[in-house]
Design a protein around this motif. Structure first.
Motif, short mmCIF file in Angstrom:
data_model
loop_
_atom_site.label_atom_id
_atom_site.label_comp_id
_atom_site.label_asym_id
_atom_site.label_seq_id
_atom_site.Cartn_x
_atom_site.Cartn_y
_atom_site.Cartn_z
N GLN A 55 54.26 30.56 -6.76
CA GLN A 55 53.53 29.09 -6.31
C GLN A 55 54.14 28.22 -7.18
N GLU A 56 54.15 28.43 -8.43
CA GLU A 56 54.61 27.20 -9.45
C GLU A 56 56.23 26.94 -9.06
N ALA A 57 56.85 27.88 -8.64
CA ALA A 57 58.26 27.54 -8.00
C ALA A 57 58.13 26.71 -6.83
N MET A 58 57.33 26.89 -6.25
CA MET A 58 57.23 26.07 -4.98
C MET A 58 56.79 24.75 -5.25
N TYR A 59 55.88 24.44 -6.18
CA TYR A 59 55.32 23.36 -6.70
C TYR A 59 56.29 22.52 -7.28
N ARG A 60 57.45 23.11 -8.01
CA ARG A 60 58.53 22.28 -8.47
C ARG A 60 59.39 21.96 -7.51
N VAL A 61 59.52 22.58 -6.09
CA VAL A 61 60.48 22.13 -4.95
C VAL A 61 59.65 20.71 -4.44
N PHE A 62 58.25 20.76 -4.41
CA PHE A 62 57.34 19.88 -3.62
C PHE A 62 57.82 18.65 -4.59
N ALA A 63 57.81 18.64 -5.87
CA ALA A 63 57.85 17.81 -6.89
C ALA A 63 59.32 16.97 -6.67
N ARG A 64 60.30 17.87 -6.27
CA ARG A 64 61.70 17.27 -6.01
C ARG A 64 61.65 16.52 -4.83
N VAL A 65 60.93 16.93 -3.73
CA VAL A 65 61.24 16.20 -2.46
C VAL A 65 60.32 14.95 -2.37
N ILE A 66 59.11 15.01 -2.87
CA ILE A 66 58.14 13.86 -2.93
C ILE A 66 58.75 12.65 -3.72
N VAL A 67 58.71 11.76 -2.95
CA VAL A 67 59.26 10.24 -3.32
C VAL A 67 58.18 9.33 -4.04
N ALA A 68 57.05 9.33 -3.10
CA ALA A 68 55.95 8.65 -3.64
C ALA A 68 54.71 9.19 -2.88
N TRP A 69 53.39 9.02 -3.72
CA TRP A 69 52.23 9.43 -2.91
C TRP A 69 51.09 8.51 -3.36
N LYS A 70 50.14 8.61 -2.61
CA LYS A 70 48.60 7.78 -2.68
C LYS A 70 47.89 8.96 -2.55
N VAL A 71 47.32 9.77 -3.57
CA VAL A 71 46.78 10.83 -3.49
C VAL A 71 45.64 10.95 -4.53
N TYR A 72 44.71 11.52 -4.51
CA TYR A 72 43.47 11.48 -5.53
C TYR A 72 43.24 12.90 -6.04
N ASP A 73 42.78 12.70 -7.31
CA ASP A 73 42.72 14.16 -8.10
C ASP A 73 41.38 14.50 -7.75
N PRO A 74 41.47 15.80 -6.89
CA PRO A 74 40.10 16.21 -6.16
C PRO A 74 39.11 16.76 -7.45
N ASN A 75 39.49 16.87 -8.62
CA ASN A 75 38.79 17.31 -9.75
C ASN A 75 38.30 16.19 -10.78
N GLY A 76 38.99 15.14 -10.52
CA GLY A 76 38.86 13.99 -11.39
C GLY A 76 37.49 13.40 -11.67
#
Length: 134
Positions: A55-76
């Motif tokens: 799962q962490e390996a896939m998260y690193r892939v996502f971080a490489r392909v995402i350019v920008a985001w407007k998202v919120y911390d669901p636990n913030g």
């Protein structure tokens, strides 16, 4: 304008809130190495021996392909002390009126891991479409 027609994919999530979106590089135009997670150990049936590492390996892939985001911390949002006799309706109203959630900061694998499932599933759908273009 020279270059590929759609070098980016804009994912919008109006059902999650006002102006929630992720801009990612178009997986169809990326070299395989950019969207392939690093190897993790697998068992005889091909399943990861450490699902967390996969799962962490896939998260690193996502971080490489995402350019920008407007998202919120669901636990913030800091939750108040909730007693056994708390009124869920009153608590809901209190939390709703207490302000918004903080945004997630930099695009990192650690922050990708904090995204709501609705968003991670949609990003995975875009990446999976390249491997199985049906």
């Amino acid at each position: 304008m020279s270059g590929y027609t759609n070098p980016y994919v804009l994912l919008q999530f109006p059902d999650l809130g006002d102006d929630v979106s992720v801009l990612m590089r178009n997986p169809q135009l990326l070299p395989p190495g950019d969207i392939t997670p690093e190897d993790v150990a697998v068992d005889a049936s091909g399943q990861p021996t450490d699902p967390r590492a996969a799962q962490e390996a896939m998260y690193r892939v996502f971080a490489r392909v995402i350019v920008a985001w407007k998202v919120y911390d669901p636990n913030g949002t800091k939750l108040p002390e909730v007693g056994p006799d708390a009124d869920p309706v009153a608590l809901y109203e209190q939390l709703r009126e207490s302000g918004g959630q903080p945004r997630l900061g930099d695009i990192t694998a650690e922050n990708v891991a904090r995204l709501p499932m609705r968003i991670t599933n949609r990003i995975m759908e875009e990446i999976s479409r390249v491997a199985d273009p049906q």
